[in-house]
Design an enzyme around this catalytic site. Structure first.
Site, mmCIF file in Angstrom:
data_model
loop_
_atom_site.group_PDB
_atom_site.id
_atom_site.type_symbol
_atom_site.label_atom_id
_atom_site.label_comp_id
_atom_site.label_asym_id
_atom_site.label_seq_id
_atom_site.Cartn_x
_atom_site.Cartn_y
_atom_site.Cartn_z
ATOM 1 N N ALA A 57 37.714 37.646 49.058
ATOM 2 C CA ALA A 57 36.619 38.557 48.698
ATOM 3 C C ALA A 57 37.242 39.735 47.731
ATOM 4 O O ALA A 57 36.372 40.468 47.322
ATOM 5 C CB ALA A 57 36.149 38.997 50.013
ATOM 6 N N CYS A 58 38.309 39.741 47.561
ATOM 7 C CA CYS A 58 39.062 40.878 46.760
ATOM 8 C C CYS A 58 39.244 40.540 45.543
ATOM 9 O O CYS A 58 39.663 39.575 45.032
ATOM 10 C CB CYS A 58 40.519 40.940 47.405
ATOM 11 S SG CYS A 58 41.577 42.263 46.605
ATOM 12 N N SER A 59 38.889 41.315 44.539
ATOM 13 C CA SER A 59 38.656 41.359 42.992
ATOM 14 C C SER A 59 40.235 41.453 42.634
ATOM 15 O O SER A 59 40.519 40.716 41.746
ATOM 16 C CB SER A 59 37.921 42.462 42.583
ATOM 17 O OG SER A 59 38.490 43.757 42.545
ATOM 18 N N ASN A 105 43.002 37.675 49.880
ATOM 19 C CA ASN A 105 41.576 37.803 50.524
ATOM 20 C C ASN A 105 40.430 37.269 49.535
ATOM 21 O O ASN A 105 40.686 38.020 48.522
ATOM 22 C CB ASN A 105 41.177 38.914 51.100
ATOM 23 C CG ASN A 105 39.843 39.107 51.639
ATOM 24 O OD1 ASN A 105 39.090 38.356 51.431
ATOM 25 N ND2 ASN A 105 39.424 40.361 52.195
ATOM 26 N N ARG A 123 41.713 37.715 43.239
ATOM 27 C CA ARG A 123 41.126 36.921 42.248
ATOM 28 C C ARG A 123 41.596 36.945 40.737
ATOM 29 O O ARG A 123 42.028 36.227 40.185
ATOM 30 C CB ARG A 123 39.546 37.222 42.052
ATOM 31 C CG ARG A 123 38.803 36.486 43.539
ATOM 32 C CD ARG A 123 37.279 36.583 43.465
ATOM 33 N NE ARG A 123 36.570 37.481 43.001
ATOM 34 C CZ ARG A 123 36.134 38.704 43.527
ATOM 35 N NH1 ARG A 123 36.285 38.596 45.007
ATOM 36 N NH2 ARG A 123 35.533 39.477 43.101
#
Length: 119
Positions: free
Chosen positions: A8-10, A6, A13
């Site tokens: 948006a997930c740190s 996802n 990333r």
């Protein structure tokens, strides 16, 4: 390797940053858009050596709405969990990395991502 993320997930990333830094060859699957089927979830669970409740994000709003914390965590209830993950992919823990040797890891730590790269 394939990594389910996802964006948006740190943690996702961070995993991608590490894979890139190490020059790993991988494919990204944005699983909220390219939703895994129940069969794909079963396959990844087998590769992980986990049960569906082990990779369910029980704190998500939809998990609370569905009441998953109260669902049986046994063979009889297994399919219900898998169907919920397929119907609500936001419930799937992330990132999941499928390794070259046929195994998989939930890559929430640098150690787990490195483990997947070494397989």
């Amino acid at each position: 390797m394939e990594i389910w993320i996802n964006p948006a997930c740190s943690k996702c990333r961070s995993a991608l940053t590490l894979l890139d830094a190490e020059g790993a060859d991988y494919t990204v699957r944005r699983y909220l858009e390219d939703v895994p089927s129940p069969d794909e979830i079963r396959q990844v669970l087998e590769r992980l050596g986990l049960e569906p409740w082990d990779i369910t994000r029980t704190q998500e709003a939809v998990a609370k709405e569905l009441g998953v914390k109260d669902w049986p965590r046994d063979e009889d209830g297994r399919e219900r969990w898998i169907e919920a993950l397929a119907a609500h992919p936001k419930l799937i823990q992330r990132p999941i990395i499928t390794a070259e040797d046929g195994t998989a890891v939930v890559g929430r730590t640098e150690e787990a991502v490195r483990d997947a790269m070494s397989r």
